[in-house]
Design a protein around this motif. Sequence first.
Motif, PDB file in Angstrom:
ATOM      1  N   PHE A 177      -7.478 -25.197   4.242  1.00 16.10           N
ATOM      2  CA  PHE A 177      -7.737 -24.197   3.268  1.00 16.10           C
ATOM      3  C   PHE A 177      -8.237 -22.912   3.654  1.00 16.10           C
ATOM      4  N   ALA A 178      -8.251 -21.755   2.948  1.00 16.01           N
ATOM      5  CA  ALA A 178      -8.846 -20.622   3.437  1.00 16.01           C
ATOM      6  C   ALA A 178      -9.935 -20.085   2.414  1.00 16.01           C
ATOM      7  N   VAL A 179     -10.747 -19.213   2.914  1.00 17.08           N
ATOM      8  CA  VAL A 179     -11.743 -18.847   2.168  1.00 17.08           C
ATOM      9  C   VAL A 179     -11.860 -17.249   2.100  1.00 17.08           C
ATOM     10  N   ILE A 180     -12.077 -16.736   1.009  1.00 17.12           N
ATOM     11  CA  ILE A 180     -12.043 -15.070   0.865  1.00 17.12           C
ATOM     12  C   ILE A 180     -13.490 -14.995   0.133  1.00 17.12           C
ATOM     13  N   SER A 181     -14.045 -13.763   0.575  1.00 17.40           N
ATOM     14  CA  SER A 181     -15.321 -13.250  -0.090  1.00 17.40           C
ATOM     15  C   SER A 181     -15.093 -11.940  -0.811  1.00 17.40           C
ATOM     16  N   ARG A 182     -16.162 -11.909  -1.577  1.00 18.42           N
ATOM     17  CA  ARG A 182     -16.116 -10.477  -2.606  1.00 18.42           C
ATOM     18  C   ARG A 182     -17.534 -10.437  -2.991  1.00 18.42           C
ATOM     19  N   LYS A 183     -18.260  -9.101  -3.172  1.00 24.70           N
ATOM     20  CA  LYS A 183     -19.160  -8.780  -3.493  1.00 24.70           C
ATOM     21  C   LYS A 183     -19.236  -8.676  -5.020  1.00 24.70           C
ATOM     22  N   VAL A 184     -20.099  -9.224  -5.538  1.00 23.01           N
ATOM     23  CA  VAL A 184     -20.456  -9.211  -7.055  1.00 23.01           C
ATOM     24  C   VAL A 184     -22.004  -9.029  -7.039  1.00 23.01           C
ATOM     25  N   TRP A 185     -22.151  -8.113  -8.386  1.00 18.24           N
ATOM     26  CA  TRP A 185     -23.405  -7.843  -8.568  1.00 18.24           C
ATOM     27  C   TRP A 185     -24.078  -8.392  -9.808  1.00 18.24           C
ATOM     28  N   LYS A 186     -25.288  -8.770  -9.634  1.00 16.94           N
ATOM     29  CA  LYS A 186     -26.054  -9.360 -10.765  1.00 16.94           C
ATOM     30  C   LYS A 186     -27.136  -8.391 -10.895  1.00 16.94           C
ATOM     31  N   GLU A 187     -27.048  -7.897 -12.077  1.00 15.76           N
ATOM     32  CA  GLU A 187     -28.144  -6.610 -12.362  1.00 15.76           C
ATOM     33  C   GLU A 187     -27.745  -5.619 -11.318  1.00 15.76           C
ATOM     34  N   THR A 188     -28.807  -5.232 -10.513  1.00 14.00           N
ATOM     35  CA  THR A 188     -28.832  -4.362  -9.464  1.00 14.00           C
ATOM     36  C   THR A 188     -28.603  -4.881  -8.087  1.00 14.00           C
ATOM     37  N   THR A 189     -28.514  -5.975  -8.017  1.00 13.83           N
ATOM     38  CA  THR A 189     -28.733  -6.733  -6.836  1.00 13.83           C
ATOM     39  C   THR A 189     -27.301  -7.327  -6.248  1.00 13.83           C
ATOM     40  N   PRO A 190     -26.714  -6.753  -5.140  1.00 19.00           N
ATOM     41  CA  PRO A 190     -25.380  -7.332  -4.772  1.00 19.00           C
ATOM     42  C   PRO A 190     -25.670  -8.719  -4.040  1.00 19.00           C
ATOM     43  N   ARG A 191     -24.621  -9.333  -4.413  1.00 18.24           N
ATOM     44  CA  ARG A 191     -24.344 -10.883  -3.938  1.00 18.24           C
ATOM     45  C   ARG A 191     -23.069 -11.048  -3.178  1.00 18.24           C
TER      46      ARG A 191
END
Length: 82
Positions: free
Chosen positions: A60-74
Amino acid sequence: MDIEASPTYQALPEHAKSAWLKAVRALPPAWLLPPATGERFEGRDHCLSRLNRYGLYKGFAVISRKVWKETTPRWQFLYKIY
């Protein structure tokens, strides 16, 4: 650990097996084991590298992306089974 007995190796077409074996044998042996709870990483890139190298072995392969929860990037990690 018998790498050639892995389901991923067995599912590969013959022409891809030698390249896959070379890549997997170059990995640190601990990275062929599942990531452990509490395992620490130097950063997002190190984590993604660790997950994808384990994924190479398991198929398998893993990809990532930045998501925002309120003003905090995760960072969110998703995987794709192939």
